[in-house]
Design a protein around this motif. Structure first.
Motif, short mmCIF file in Angstrom:
data_model
loop_
_atom_site.label_atom_id
_atom_site.label_comp_id
_atom_site.label_asym_id
_atom_site.label_seq_id
_atom_site.Cartn_x
_atom_site.Cartn_y
_atom_site.Cartn_z
N LYS A 534 26.98 27.71 76.46
CA LYS A 534 27.01 29.20 75.81
C LYS A 534 27.54 30.00 76.51
O LYS A 534 27.03 30.51 77.70
N CYS A 535 28.58 30.99 75.77
CA CYS A 535 28.97 31.99 76.72
C CYS A 535 28.10 33.01 75.86
O CYS A 535 28.36 33.46 74.60
N LEU A 536 27.66 34.08 76.62
CA LEU A 536 26.92 35.21 75.87
C LEU A 536 27.85 36.49 75.99
O LEU A 536 28.57 36.91 76.86
N ALA A 540 27.17 41.75 80.38
CA ALA A 540 27.51 41.85 81.52
C ALA A 540 26.72 43.06 82.55
O ALA A 540 26.74 42.70 83.56
N GLN A 541 26.10 43.81 81.79
CA GLN A 541 25.34 44.97 82.66
C GLN A 541 23.89 44.49 82.91
O GLN A 541 23.09 45.15 83.52
N LEU A 564 17.94 23.63 80.44
CA LEU A 564 18.87 24.29 81.05
C LEU A 564 19.10 23.88 82.44
O LEU A 564 18.35 23.55 83.25
N ILE A 565 20.43 23.43 82.49
CA ILE A 565 20.98 22.77 83.75
C ILE A 565 21.61 23.23 84.75
O ILE A 565 21.85 23.08 85.86
N GLY A 566 22.28 24.48 84.31
CA GLY A 566 22.96 25.45 85.17
C GLY A 566 23.44 26.62 84.61
O GLY A 566 22.86 27.03 83.19
N PHE A 567 23.98 27.55 85.30
CA PHE A 567 24.61 28.99 84.62
C PHE A 567 25.84 29.38 85.51
O PHE A 567 26.08 28.86 86.65
N CYS A 568 26.51 30.57 84.93
CA CYS A 568 27.42 31.19 85.36
C CYS A 568 27.18 32.65 85.39
O CYS A 568 27.01 33.23 84.48
N ARG A 574 29.05 35.80 81.56
CA ARG A 574 27.46 35.31 81.52
C ARG A 574 27.49 34.00 80.68
O ARG A 574 27.55 34.04 79.61
N LEU A 575 27.18 32.64 81.22
CA LEU A 575 27.27 31.50 80.71
C LEU A 575 26.19 30.75 81.10
O LEU A 575 25.69 30.76 82.25
N LEU A 576 25.62 29.94 80.23
CA LEU A 576 24.42 29.05 80.54
C LEU A 576 24.96 27.49 80.06
O LEU A 576 25.72 27.22 78.92
N VAL A 577 24.44 26.72 80.76
CA VAL A 577 24.93 25.22 80.87
C VAL A 577 23.73 24.46 80.42
O VAL A 577 22.63 24.64 81.02
N TYR A 578 23.72 23.77 79.22
CA TYR A 578 22.47 23.20 78.50
C TYR A 578 22.93 21.75 78.57
O TYR A 578 24.10 21.24 78.37
N GLU A 579 21.92 20.81 78.30
CA GLU A 579 22.16 19.13 78.05
C GLU A 579 22.81 19.10 76.65
O GLU A 579 22.24 19.88 75.93
#
Length: 823
Positions: A534-536, A540-541, A564-568, A574-579
């Protein structure tokens, strides 16, 4: 030539006048048609109705449409109206033909009605349409009732010699008949088949459905109250696989042979009576078929919480003389029952107590299959720990040796009807009635005051300390680099670079969906594991908010929550990595395309339970209470085995576990918002309300707001309310799915749980953990429900309304969490 024309016109006039006179005479003698062919319509006009004095001192108007019978029993199909209140039913009436009289209808009795729960007024219209549907509409055009036979090749409407109203086809075959939809009465020759029931009216003057029913089951014939579960007061076996009103008998009961008009009625008081035309030219009671029951054996003989003693009614009296728990609803009508002085509150269960009533009996105990063998103390404990339990009935197995170690049978009651007082008995059941104590002893008050004072001082110290820590943290973090900041995130979450995620998603080319704070893309890690990224947008702030919530949400692990398994966290990215969830979101499976058809009852039931367990974990089992705020089918994801997981915490708010309420700005999705959003006093019960809507959508297979429906059916909750009042919830179950129709009764039971979750007063909704227990069959659901789900809650929001519980108020706007799962 002119003379001949004038003579011909005069002859035609005389003939028409003669025919009109004969028609009027025939109408007075009752020579109405017994059959009508489509299309046809009839208007309820008071000027054309016959006035009849009712036995209960009311005046009724009858407008016949069809009539059958010239000797013996006479049946009329038409409008039956209360003249004073202008309330009319379309139904079938029974009377007796009396020769040598111009009155074609004497002292009729209503034995079937189509719209008993929704009367119409004058100028209402009944239509037998070209499409085969028989419909009843009010004077303003509102649809009130339909036979639902549209498109079924109906040829006409017929009133048979047995009083059965039949819509018949081209070969005179019955397509719909009133005998298949009984109300509170049976006619001679009519069968009550398996699954059918008679439901008594509320009273003689209130025609709508009451709470007492008489039904034929798979192997029994029973009379019971419509509680949850039903409380049975009469049970017998079946002579045949159905109950038929025969000449001289009814399911083993011997009744007088019919030489004149007869009918059986299930009365508002629970009696089953046979009526017969008498010498006074009216129907009189011949026999009560349940005469072997005592006066005090009927559920509503003395109303809720009423004590019946030798046919007299009263309220439960306390023995300690310190507190009065019950009042009569009307002092001059003790049979209406009693009410609790202080209603039972689930929020103050510590003040519940059980009144022990000895030498009593309760009608439902011996007929119930829900009683369990246990100890008296365990029976008390089970009732006290279950807020839905209003009373418990206990019966010692060994009446001669009763002590604390003696076992007996325990029955928990979710509603208390009439109680029988056995003054001359010492070995009957013991009734344990739950009440709410309102007095608080002085020592307890002192303890509360002292604890509040100490707590306030401690709170001031904590606030000052927190401010100092926050200032130090801001000063320290201003000198930290991004890498140093992120290195302090605990847990097992993986950190990905933006370029890495760009590569695994093939430059974000496979879009899965779009949420409130960004888009979701499919990707695959180097080991082949599929992920959803998911790209949020626009965050940014918000470094502090983002990392704090990654830290908390990343530590949450539950089988019914998307992991939730990871993030950037890289520059402005700002990105979130899900199953990855193979079967996508729930919405396309319950009201989207062909896939909806393949979702069977077992899968839907499991999905409902999975959602409930996920929410229960968020509300009660996390280190922080998490209110989701946006429960809807789009935020429920399904894995490859159709296990459901709650996703998208993008609107959630973290709340400390000891905080009961939060005031914040409105958030969520229109159509799923609870009524209390209008008052801005919010608890986790907003999620319970949204869950109730999602549950209803799953069971009904349609959207909460569906513009493809006719105007009165567009809002699902409006349909829910209407069908509940008509006792026709089975009509709402997904008709496009055969498996759902097979399990329609189970689906209706689950609709009652949904209705509990949809109570407009949020204090009356269950917690999600309680919902899980109900779904697992461990606890019975609440039955005293208000089906007006959308009215604003009138619950107090101040200290008085909380009765000592702290209300947590947020004055400043809250930033929404950005941890949104894939859609």
């Amino acid at each position: 030539m002119v003379v001949e024309q004038r003579f011909l016109r005069y002859a035609i006039f005389l003939a028409s006048l003669l025919l009109s006179s004969l028609s009027s005479l025939n109408a007075q003698k009752g020579n109405y048609n017994s059959t009508a062919y489509l299309p046809a319509s009839w208007i309820n006009q008071a000027s054309k109705s016959q006035e009849i004095n009712g036995t209960d001192e009311t005046t009724v108007l009858v407008l016949p449409i069809l009539l059958r019978g010239s000797d013996g029993p006479r049946y009329v199909c038409g409008f039956y109206c209360n003249k004073v209140e202008d309330q009319c039913l379309f139904g079938v009436l029974i009377s007796q033909y009396t020769p040598n009289t111009d009155n074609y209808l004497q002292s009729p009795k209503l034995v079937w009605s189509a719209n008993r729960n929704n009367p119409v007024q004058s100028n209402a219209m009944l239509q037998l349409k070209e499409d085969g549907d028989l419909v009843l509409a009010n004077s303003d055009g509102t649809l009130i009732w339909s036979s639902n036979t549209r498109g079924k090749s109906v040829s006409g409407l017929n009133l048979t010699e047995m009083g059965n109203l039949v819509l018949f086809g081209p070969n005179n075959e019955p397509i719909w008949q009133s005998f298949d939809h009984p109300t509170d009465s049976l006619l001679l020759g009519q069968k009550l088949a398996r699954g059918q029931r008679l439901t008594a009216s509320v009273s003689a003057s209130n025609w709508s459905q009451g709470r007492l029913s008489l039904a034929v089951g798979s192997a029994s014939f029973s009379a019971y109250t419509e509680s949850d579960p039903p409380q049975i007061y009469y049970l017998s076996g079946l002579t045949y696989p159905y109950c038929e009103f025969r000449n001289g008998s009814f399911n083993g009961f011997t009744i007088p042979l019919a030489s004149v008009a007869q009918f059986i009625r299930f009365e508002p008081d629970g009696h089953l009576k046979l009526y017969q035309w008498g010498a006074a030219d009216e129907f009189t009671e011949v026999v009560d078929l349940l005469t072997f029951l005592n006066d005090c054996d009927y559920p509503m003989v003395c109303g809720n919480y009423g004590i019946c003693s030798r046919g007299q009614c009263g309220c439960i009296e306390t023995t300690n003389g310190q507190e009065r728990y019950f009042n009569e609803i009307k002092s001059r009508q003790p049979n209406l029952g009693c009410s609790l002085v202080t209603p039972i509150s689930c929020d103050h269960s510590q003040d519940h107590t059980l009144l022990e009533l000895k030498n009593t009996s309760y009608f439902a105990f011996h007929q119930s299959s829900d009683k369990i063998e246990t100890l008296m103390e365990e029976c008390k404990s089970k009732c006290m720990s279950n807020c839905s339990c209003k009373a418990a009935v206990f019966y010692y197995t060994d009446q001669l040796h009763r002590d604390l170690e003696s076992k007996g049978y325990c029955l928990l009651l979710n509603e208390v009807f009439s109680i029988s007082n056995n003054e001359r008995s010492v070995d009957d059941t013991i009734l344990l009635v739950k009440v709410q104590n309102t007095h608080v002893n002085k020592s307890r008050r002192k303890t509360v005051i002292l604890a509040s004072t100490v707590g306030a001082l401690f709170g001031v110290v904590c606030v000052v300390g927190s401010c100092l820590v926050l200032l130090m943290r801001v000063f320290r973090e201003s000198n930290e680099t991004e890498g140093d900041f992120l290195s302090k995130v605990p847990g097992m979450l993986a950190r990905y670079s933006y370029e890495n995620l760009k590569a695994v998603t093939e430059d974000f080319s496979k879009k899965l969906g779009e949420g409130g704070f960004g888009s979701v893309y499919e990707g695959a890690l180097s080991n082949g594991t599929k992920i959803a990224v998911k790209c949020l947008d626009g965050f940014a702030q918000l470094k502090d908010s983002f990392i704090a919530e990654v830290q908390i949400i990343g530590s949450i692990h539950h089988v019914n929550l998307v992991k939730l398994i990871g993030f950037c966290f890289e520059k402005s990215h700002r990105l979130l990595v899900y199953e990855y969830m193979a079967n996508g979101s729930l919405d396309k499976w319950i009201y989207g395309g062909k896939e909806k058809q393949s979702l069977p009852w077992s899968a839907r039931r499991r999905i409902i339970t999975d959602i409930a367990k996920g929410l229960a974990y968020l509300h009660e089992d996390c280190s922080h209470k998490i209110i989701h705020f946006d429960i809807k089918p789009q935020n429920i994801l399904l894995d490859q085995n159709f296990n459901a997981k709650v996703a998208d915490f993008g609107l959630s708010k973290l709340v400390e576990k000891d905080q009961s309420r939060v005031i914040t700005r409105m958030r969520g999705t229109p159509g799923y918002l609870a009524p209390e959003w209008l008052s801005s006093v919010i608890t986790e019960k907003v999620d319970v309300y949204s869950f109730g809507i999602v549950m209803s959508e799953i069971l009904c297979g349609r959207k909460n707001l569906d513009w493809s429906q006719i105007e009165e059916d567009r809002h699902l909750l409006s349909v829910f309310k209407r069908r509940a009042e008509e006792a026709r919830l089975e009509d709402m179950v997904d008709k496009n799915n055969l498996d759902m129709q097979v399990h329609v009764l189970e689906a209706v039971e689950m609709m009652q749980i949904a209705a509990w979750c949809l109570q407009s007063n949020f204090t009356k909704r269950p917690s999600m953990s309680l919902v899980v227990k109900v779904l697992d069959g461990l606890v019975a659901p609440e039955t005293n429900l208000d089906y007006d789900f959308t009215k604003p809650s009138a619950v107090e929001t101040g200290a008085a309304g909380d009765q000592g519980r702290e209300a947590f108020h947020i004055a400043s706007p809250l930033l929404p969490s950005t941890l949104s799962g894939p859609r």
